[in-house]
Every structure is written in structure tokens, then in C-alpha cells.
Design an enzyme around this catalytic site. Structure first.
Site, short mmCIF file in Angstrom:
data_model
loop_
_atom_site.label_atom_id
_atom_site.label_comp_id
_atom_site.label_asym_id
_atom_site.label_seq_id
_atom_site.Cartn_x
_atom_site.Cartn_y
_atom_site.Cartn_z
N HIS B 28 0.83 -1.22 0.00
CA HIS B 28 0.00 0.00 0.00
C HIS B 28 0.86 1.27 0.00
O HIS B 28 0.88 2.01 0.99
CB HIS B 28 -0.93 0.00 1.21
CG HIS B 28 -1.89 -1.16 1.22
ND1 HIS B 28 -1.52 -2.43 1.59
CD2 HIS B 28 -3.20 -1.24 0.87
CE1 HIS B 28 -2.57 -3.25 1.49
NE2 HIS B 28 -3.59 -2.55 1.05
N GLU B 365 -17.84 -3.38 24.48
CA GLU B 365 -16.96 -4.53 24.65
C GLU B 365 -15.75 -4.50 23.72
O GLU B 365 -14.68 -4.99 24.07
CB GLU B 365 -17.74 -5.83 24.43
CG GLU B 365 -18.88 -6.07 25.44
CD GLU B 365 -20.17 -5.33 25.13
OE1 GLU B 365 -20.23 -4.63 24.10
OE2 GLU B 365 -21.12 -5.45 25.92
#
Lengths: 620, 620
Positions: B28, B365
Site C-alpha cells: 500500500h 466490549e
């Protein structure tokens, strides 16, 4: 508006909440009482429009109880509407009752099973998108608790609702300040909620959630709002509202009143009138899409597939993109969602040709799955795709979907170490384990372009959740275009060594099917024969497998997935009744970057490893 | 500040990015080039302070590359700092190289494996909380891409960072406008990012991410900011910045330049000076906590347990809370995180007595798990607890943690249908399957208070991820306080019928262990004997099990969990080498609300179902 009647209905609903939870001996009365005035005004104030005798009427407004623990309120509203008797209310939470601890599909007015917080708004996004797509003017309401606004999934839903200008979506936050174990993150600071939702592009109302006049006025404003913005009502409420000794008190989460406390509470409540709450009918506003595909001759199951030549190399994800386009053309119920990787999953075929059937959900997988469920609950057939690894981001949403009579097609590309250089973070090695746990979920893993097309087409015509695992790498086409596949099927590739008496059978799927076939060919040259099974349907597994294994001396499974919960364990469960030994080749070492072939070899799931295992077992 | 030198270093880093990705043939580069100026200024402008020869120096500032696909930039920065050679850079993404496609722990400067987007800020929250706890002034920097800001987990991290006033946490968003397949959700509208982060309580800077002077000025302001607010730099950048034919162009995500394109690019870049970038040393600011517990005599593994009486009924979650408090007392490295259910998981014992060691993470969470990883990476032993079902919300974070040399103790309470009335949404029935997939993760499932304490204590002293499954319901204590347990152990409970020759062995754990023992007792009265195995260590499984099974005619597993990936399949994998048939009792029907006993019976995992199975197999 007869405010006095609403007030009396609110009193009645409070009565129902209290008696049903005390009868149950558990449940969440205080979390129900805080939202009572809001919901009574919505349902019986003429705002929520529904044919209450037909919950599936497509013109009905939808109401999602994202704060599922307020189920006593949910059921009590329908009791006040005359759809649940007082006796039935007293079956709350009892085995066999439709009135479960958190709303489930047993209760006919439930839009989706809830109880894992922060998921309702995404389901609402899906339903609101569906209304826009169908040019229907039903509204979607989502009741949320304040604690659940801490869940990131809420903000995913919020940003996407804004992006799609879902002015038909109305969120209601019951800010009662108290969570399970004390004060919430933001307490009663309603301005912060407002600031955040405004920053996310929503039109907001901050109100007193116990002032019926103000609530009614607000719902009127919401109804008359002409902006393109999704809307949210942020209501200051008190947990346990209406009963002095539990109101706004800590330590009362998820607790029913004891009988003596109930008496005291009912005394406080005073005389309750058994009124009949009226829900306004929606009238016939639009016709739901026909369930039949446009072209009667073409049932999606028998969709004319694209044609491939045997030996041609085509990635299964490419074939998926090809057939998806046809499905969208043939069946108006098929919609496509993708998490910003459509040029990898290949759902971009639809994006390009039918942009109105393609929903870019950006990198927010939880909301994508929730929205897919929303579409599915309104009768669409959503195909939701991303890298297989990133479905783990939405496991809770996927898990909850199984409790909502779902019909979602999950398509995960780039599965396994065979993706190569990108490395472990992008390799789904637990996706099969994850989707296998779902009740009744079909798990398909095509090995070539022909089977990928046929299985995708089958997935569309099967009602229920389906997971399709596609592969990044190209692979040769091995099936004729006319070959038939089925959910719960398999294919046997016989060795050209015919006298081997099937001593060993190697089970592969997807990328490892090709490794198994390579090994088969190579060993045939050494006059060692074994059959290969293409286990393209990992769940359910074909009954035929047991017969094949019985006739074999050993079974070898090989998969580009961790051992736990994967193909090997599926096979072990399917073959638990017979004593043919099963040997499993699976990903066991910390994955790395590298060329696909290097990684298949490193993890010992390539043709060479299969050959070694076969040789070891045959002593040849 | 020598801006010219920074400019030259940025040029050098761009050169490294381009040559390494072209050598790799993938990667990338464009996503790396956009963040180059920001990172060069941070690293070499005197802001990032680290002992570069000792990445584990606790005084070092931390830099998390949440946008893990910008790994070529990450490695190139360390090349410019003299810690990676140009030759090594050219091994990028090759098998065996430390420079993997996304940062992994193979590279010594990696804080945590990244590559699943939107997770870095939570890890940063954990590291920043750690600094506050240790009264250290190291700073935590997190580089994010703009696409990943769509992930809800980012907003969970944002709200918790504000709650804990993490003014030592600095986020940097590289807003290069382009995602993988086109424009991001918000494009170059930096004001929206700013508005959202401000609404979440962050101090913001909106800057030109390619203007080194402005960047340096901003980092100076950040350094001198005296507020309690977490800080974020929102930088407008261009993907592919510096190379005209890829700059701000769509279609260049995740593509390396071809050799001829590289030549053209390097020509544009002009002469590159092989400068040495200098990273400022932190000096010795604080002493890291000793790894030894305060009280030398007490190693956590041999912690004096609480005492229980046999037959006393105690929920394992209660015992967990009891021992957790002792662990916190004895070992300063133990920290506790909980997702707003500490009065259910029972981690509230710590909250009450040691509030400074307890982190309320609210109902978010994903961020809780990310933060736990951050603590763990800085040497703490985090215990993160919630209802077992809700760990599915963070599966992607849990999955990614396995690639970060983690040491997290996950504790899931309220597992299985035996929770009763709350219904399916709250019943973890896939948690064992989920945690089993993790490489090297230990999965423990204690059946009584004594084993719960011992196993929790063992978990603390074991380096690595551990999952402990606790039960809501009370259960009788069955072990002596002196009983020893081990990771990878099991316990055999012999039938009092001694002449049964162990024809059948029933394997249970947690709640089903008690059902198996009840069945054993009841059948003993009918003179039918079988042994019961307490498989408290589900992963790894004791080698002893194979021996036991070999001597048996049949194995029956019984579990309060779906069949897929659960205890039955664990056992099947462990016993794949032997031919004793294995029968599995597991949750197979749509779960409901009801009394625990009703649900165990309905799912056929209770004592009666075990008895029926044993009778069927013994024909007695």
C-alpha cells in the site's frame, strides 16, 4: 389528543409491567417504567400506525425494542391494545410462553430478537432503507436505552442513516441515568447525547420523557418534519418512574417486586382503568413487492448460469460477482450490501449496473449486518459481503440474527492463508467455526466458478441464513456448466487408479480441494489411488459422507482454516457414528506473509502434505 | 527545528516506501505516502521520545499504526532511523521477513498486530490508562486512516478516553479522502470529523498534513496542551502524495508501482539524501513496576485460596470475584476491566476495595478488549469480564489479539441455557467455539468454587490469552480446598460401582459436570456404573483423556453450548487417534426462556438425558 386517556393508558401499562414481572419473579420492571410514557404516547397517541391484527402488513410502521430488557413494557403495550390477555402477561418468562425474557419471534409483534444492546438502530437502518427502496412511507421507530448508546454499533448506524438521509427513521433514547450497576457513562447529561447525535447529522429533540403533553408535541413535530435528517428524541426519564420506592434508585436493575412490594406499588398507582388503547391503522399505502421474480420462467434456483470452460482459471469471488448480477436482475428482492471492499468481494458488478440495489455500508460491519437483518425482516434477500475475516467484527449481530427468523446471505472473500502477502490480520481462519455455530445456518464453500455460481443461486432461493466462503486466488474450473449442486451435497472425484478400493478418502473444499486433486494426480502416477471429496456444503453435511467413510480405511480432511470448529471437526461430528479414523490437516502455526503456495506449504495443507499423509497411511 | 532536514527525511521515507513496495510487487504505497509528512515530523521532529535501541523501554512513547496497511511507511521510518537496512526493506511481504504485509510482532517496534481497521485507538486507550496508572509521562500516539473512523469501535475508544481524561493519548487521522474502492464516507470534509470528535470530548486540530511547518507547530501545541482532554490531529492529506501520477487518484489503493512506474516516480522525487533520522531519547522518567508480586512468598499461582466446604453452594462467578480480589492484592500487575456488569460477573469485589485497579468500560466490549490488549502489551495482566455472550461483540478484537503476543484473561459469566429466564440473547452458546479458535488460547471451565479459584489463579500466572467460562447458577462445592488443578488437566470422578470396568465415561464441565454426577449417583443405585470426567481444561485437553477413552467402550460428552466447536468437538479432535465411539449431548434446539432445570431438560443435557444415553448404550 386526549391526554387524560393517554395518562390512564400509561397507568394501565405500568400496572401490567408490575404484575407480570412479579408473577415471573424476575425481569426488568424499572427499565420498563422509565419508557412507559414515551411508548404509550407513540402507540396510542396516533403516531405509530399499524394494522394491529396483521403484524406482517407491509404498510405498518415498525417498532424495534433495542432495549430488549424492557420486554415487560413491550408486551404490556400490546396488552393495553387488547392483543395480550392479563393471564397471558402472567406467563412472562415461563417455559413455553411467547413472552420471553427478551423479545423473541415467538411474540408476533417482535421485529427482531433483541437483548444484546446497541443493535436495534442498525436493524432500523435496514428497515428504513427498505422503505425508501420500496417507496413506502412506513416509519421505523427504535427504542433505545441510554447505556447502550456506549456501543460503537449505534454510531455506525447513526453515520449511515445520515449518509442515506433516512428521515423515516426515528430513534428514541430513554435516558433513565441508571445502568445495571450504577450510573451510565453520561448520566442525565442530555446535552452531550444531543451534541453527539447532531455531530452525526441527526435532528434532535431533548424532552422530558414523563411529560405526556411534551412527548405528544414532539411526536407531532417529528411527524411533520420535512428535513432529510434521521430523527432522535432524547428523553430524560427516571428508572422505575411512578413508584416512589424504586424511582431513580440504584440497585433496582433487573429486579421484580416481591408480592408485598407489589401491593404497595399498586396502592401508589391507584385505581387502574382497563382501557382499550387504539393503534391507528396505516391504510393501504403501497403494495409490497411480489415475492415472485419478475420473469416467471426464471426461478433464481434455476438461473441460467454464466458459462465457464473447464480448466479456465477464475476466482470463486469473481464467479460470485457474475452470478450476483444475474440474481439482482431476475429477483427484485435481492439487495446487496458491502463494507467498502466491493472491488475485492466482487459485489461491484451490482454497484456498477444496479446502483439502486447496492448499498455501500463503508467500513462498519456491525451496522451492515444489522441493516441486512432489517432488510431480511421486511422480505428482502440481502447479500452482505466483506473480507471473511471481518465478519468476526459483527459476530454478535450475526449471533443475534439467528434469533430473528433471518434470511441473510453472508459472503466472505479472501479466506485463509492462501490470501498470501497481506498476512494474518486479513486471513479468515475462524469464519467457518463462527458461522457453523449458528442454528440452521448453511455454510457453503465452493471450489470453482461453476459451483460458486450454482451455490450462490441456491443460497438466494433458500430461506435462512447462508454463509458463502469465497477465495481470493484464481482456481481452475473443474465442473461442467451443467453439473448440479445442492445444499447438503458433496462431489466425489474418483482416482484414475481404479483398483485402489477407496482405502483412503481425502476431503477438501475451496482452495484445498485443488491441492487434494493435485495430490491425487501425482500419486496416481505412483499407482497410489485415493478418492477426493469436494465438501462444498460444510453445513449441513451430506449423509453420503458416512457411506463413503464406512467404505474407507481412513479419512483425511484438509482445510485452509484453523482446526477448531472447522471442516475437520465438522466431519468428525458427521462421522461420529463410525470408526474410520479421521486425520486432519489444518492451519496450526502462526500465519505469516508470503506467497500463497509458500503459506499452504508452511501450514502443511498443500498437495505435498496430503501426499505425505497418504503415503504415511498406506506405507507406500 | 530544522524543517529542511525533516523535508529531506520525508523524501527519503517516500523513497523507501516506493522501492520496498515495488520490490514486494504488492502493498500500500499510496496509503503510506499520505501519512509520511505527519509521521516524519512526529518521529524526527523531537516529539516522539523513545530509546530506539530498546523498544521495550517502559519510558518510550508508543506509536500504534492503526492503519496497518501503511506498514511500508512504518518500516521506512525505522529505516530512516537506521534500524532497518535498505536490503531488509526489500524483503517486505516476503516469506520469513520481519516486514510483513501488515505490522506483526516479528518487527520489534510493532506495538500490536494491526490490519483490521478501527482497533488501534482502543489499544492506545489501554496504553494511556497504563501510563496514568503507573504515573508515567510516556505518550501514546495512534495513526488512523480516515476510512476506519467509520468503525464504531473508534467511537467507543473516543468516549472512554474522554471519561478517563486521557490527555496523554494523541490520535492522528490521515484524511486522504480515498478508501479502497473510492471516496470515504466523509471525503475531505474535515469539519465533520472535527465536530464529531469535539462532541465526544476531544481537543482537535485540523491541519494540512503535508505542510511540515504546520505539522510541527501542531505537535508543539499538542505537547504543551495542559487540558485533561484526549487530543486528535485531523490532517488533510492526499493519497499517493509526492508522486504526480498516483497522487489523489482513485484506483491506486493497495497497488505497488511497476518497475517502470517506479523509475518515473523516483525521477520525480529527485535526489534522495541518505540522512539519519534522530529519535529523541525519553531519559529515565519512571521505573516500571517490578514483575515480582509485592509479597515474595506469594506467587499468584500458589495464592492462598478462600476456603469452601464441600457441598456448600457457590456460583463459580462468585468464587471468581473472591479470588480476583486476592490476585489484585497480591500482584500489582493485575488490573480489572468490566463492561458495566461487574455485579453479575462479580468483578465488583475489586471495584469496591481497589477502585484504582478497576476500570469501568461501560457497554462497549470492543474497546474493553482493545484496552485490555494495550494494558497487556505494557506488562499488565488484565482481567476483562462481561457476560460470555457479549464477548462475541469483540470477536475481531479478540482474534487480532492473538497476533500481538497477548496476555489477556477473558472471563465470561452467565454462559449457556442454564441462565434461565433471560432467554437466548443472553446465553453464550458459541463462546467456547470462539475462544478455541485462537492460537494458544487456554480455555478453562470450572465446575465448582474451588476449581474456579485455583484456575483463575493459574490463569494469572500463565503468560498468554486465557478464557474462563463461569456459571450464573450456584453449584455445590465438590473439591477439597487442597485439590490441585492444572492447565491441560482433568479430574476423574469414579463411580461407586467398582466392578463396572469403566465401560462408559461421561465428560462434562461447568454446569453439566453436576448433571453428570447426578446421573452417576442415580444409576449407581440401579447398579450401573460409569466414570465422570471433569474436563475443566477444554483447551489444551489433557493427554490423559486418550488413555481413559481407550479403556472405555463409549464416551459421552455433555455441554451447555452448541455442538459446533464446543466440548464434544474438542474431545473428538483430542481422541481422533482412537476408535472409541463418542456421543455428544449439546444444545441443539432454539433456546427459550424458562427455569434453568427446564432448559437443561429441553435441550437434553440434564442428568435424565445422560441417564437415557447411558442406558441406551449399556442396554440396561
Amino acid at each position: 389528543m386526549d391526554l387524560k386517556k393517554l395518562e390512564n393508558l400509561a397507568k394501565l401499562v405500568r400496572y401490567y409491567i408490575l404484575i407480570s414481572t412479579t408473577a415471573a419473579g424476575s425481569g426488568h420492571p424499572t427499565s420498563s417504567l422509565s419508557a412507559t410514557d414515551l411508548m404509550v404516547a407513540l402507540m396510542f397517541g396516533g403516531f405509530f400506525k399499524a394494522d394491529i391484527n396483521n403484524p406482517e402488513n407491509p404498510n405498518n410502521d415498525r417498532l424495534i425494542f433495542s432495549k430488549g430488557h424492557a420486554s415487560p413494557l413491550f408486551y404490556s403495550l400490546y396488552a393495553a391494545a387488547g392483543k395480550v390477555s392479563e393471564n397471558e402477561l402472567k406467563t412472562l418468562r415461563k417455559f413455553g410462553s411467547k413472552l420471553e425474557g427478551h423479545p423473541t419471534m415467538e411474540f408476533p409483534y417482535t421485529e427482531a430478537g433483541t437483548g444484546s444492546l446497541g443493535q436495534g438502530l442498525s436493524i432500523g437502518v435496514g428497515m428504513a432503507l427498505n422503505a425508501k427502496m420500496d417507496k413506502s412511507d412506513y416509519k421505523t421507530y427504535v427504542l433505545m436505552g441510554d447505556s447502550e448508546i456506549a456501543e460503537g454499533s449505534v454510531w455506525e448506524a447513526a453515520e449511515i442513516a445520515t449518509h442515506y438521509q433516512l428521515n423515516n427513521l426515528v430513534g428514541i433514547i430513554d435516558v433513565n441515568r441508571l445502568g445495571q450497576r450504577g450510573e451510565t457513562l453520561l448520566g442525565h447529561d442530555l446535552k452531550i447525547y444531543q451534541k453527539r447525535f447532531e455531530a452525526f447529522g441527526w435532528k434532535t429533540w431533548v424532552i422530558d420523557g414523563h411529560n405526556l403533553k411534551e412527548i405528544v408535541k414532539t411526536f407531532l413535530e417529528v411527524e411533520n418534519d420535512k428535513s432529510d435528517l434521521p430523527k432522535i428524541i432524547i428523553a430524560k426519564t427516571l428508572k422505575g418512574k411512578g413508584i416512589s420506592f424504586i424511582e431513580d434508585k440504584d440497585g433496582w436493575h433487573g429486579k421484580a417486586l416481591k408480592p408485598e412490594e407489589l401491593s404497595k406499588a399498586l396502592e401508589e398507582l391507584g385505581t387502574v382503568e382497563k382501557l382499550a388503547g387504539e393503534v391507528v391503522s396505516p391504510g393501504i399505502k403501497y403494495q409490497v413487492l411480489s415475492s415472485k421474480p419478475k420473469n416467471k420462467k426464471l426461478n433464481t434456483q434455476y438461473l441460467i448460469p454464466n458459462t465457464y470452460s473447464k480448466g479456465e482459471v477464475v476466482a470463486t469471488r469473481k464467479a460470485y460477482g457474475n452470478v450476483l448480477l444475474k440474481l439482482v436482475k431476475e429477483n427484485p428482492k435481492v439487495v446487496v450490501l458491502d463494507a467498502e471492499v466491493s472491488n475485492s468481494t466482487m459485489s461491484e458488478t451490482v454497484k456498477k449496473e444496479f446502483p439502486e440495489r447496492f448499498y455501500e455500508m463503508f467500513i462498519a460491519e456491525q451496522n451492515m449486518v444489522g441493516a441486512a437483518l432489517g432488510f431480511s425482516r421486511r422480505g428482502k434477500i440481502p447479500f452482505a459481503s466483506t473480507f471473511a475475516a471481518f465478519f468476526s467484527r459483527a459476530f454478535d449481530q450475526i449471533r443475534m440474527s439467528q434469533y430473528a427468523k433471518p434470511n441473510i446471505k453472508f459472503v466472505g472473500s479472501h479466506a485463509g492463508v492462501s490470501i498470501g502477502e497481506d498476512g494474518a490480520s486479513q486471513m479468515a481462519l475462524e469464519d467457518i467455526a463462527m458461522f457453523r455455530t449458528l442454528l440452521n445456518c448453511v455454510v457453503l464453500y465452493p471450489g470453482d466458478a461453476v459451483s460458486a455460481e450454482k451455490l450462490t443461486s441456491l443460497a438466494a432461493s433458500h430461506f435462512g441464513n447462508v454463509y458463502i466462503r469465497t477465495t481470493r486466488a484464481e482456481a481452475p474450473v473443474i465442473y461442467d456448466n451443467g453439473e448440479e449442486f445442492k445444499i447438503g451435497g458433496l462431489k466425489v472425484h474418483k482416482s484414475r487408479i481404479t483398483n485402489h478400493e477407496s482405502r483412503i478418502v481425502v476431503i477438501g473444499a475451496g482452495i484445498t480441494l485443488h491441492e487434494a486433486l493435485k495430490a491425487q494426480q501425482e500419486l496416481a502416477e505412483a499407482n497410489i489411488g485415493f478418492d477426493v471429496v469436494d465438501l462444498y456444503s460444510v453445513k449441513p453435511i451430506s449423509d453420503e459422507l458416512e457411506k463413503i467413510a464406512k467404505e474407507s480405511e481412513a479419512v483425511i480432511t484438509v482445510e485452509d482454516h484453523f482446526e477448531e470448529g472447522g471442516i475437520g471437526e465438522s466431519v468428525k461430528t458427521a462421522l461420529a457414528g463410525i470408526d474410520t479414523p479421521i486425520h486432519s490437516l489444518a492451519v496450526r502455526k502462526m500465519p505469516k506473509s508470503g506467497k500463497p503456495a509458500e503459506l499452504l506449504s508452511y501450514e502443511e495443507i498443500d498437495a505435498r502434505s496430503i501426499i505425505e499423509k497418504v503415503r504415511e497411511l498406506t506405507n507406500e
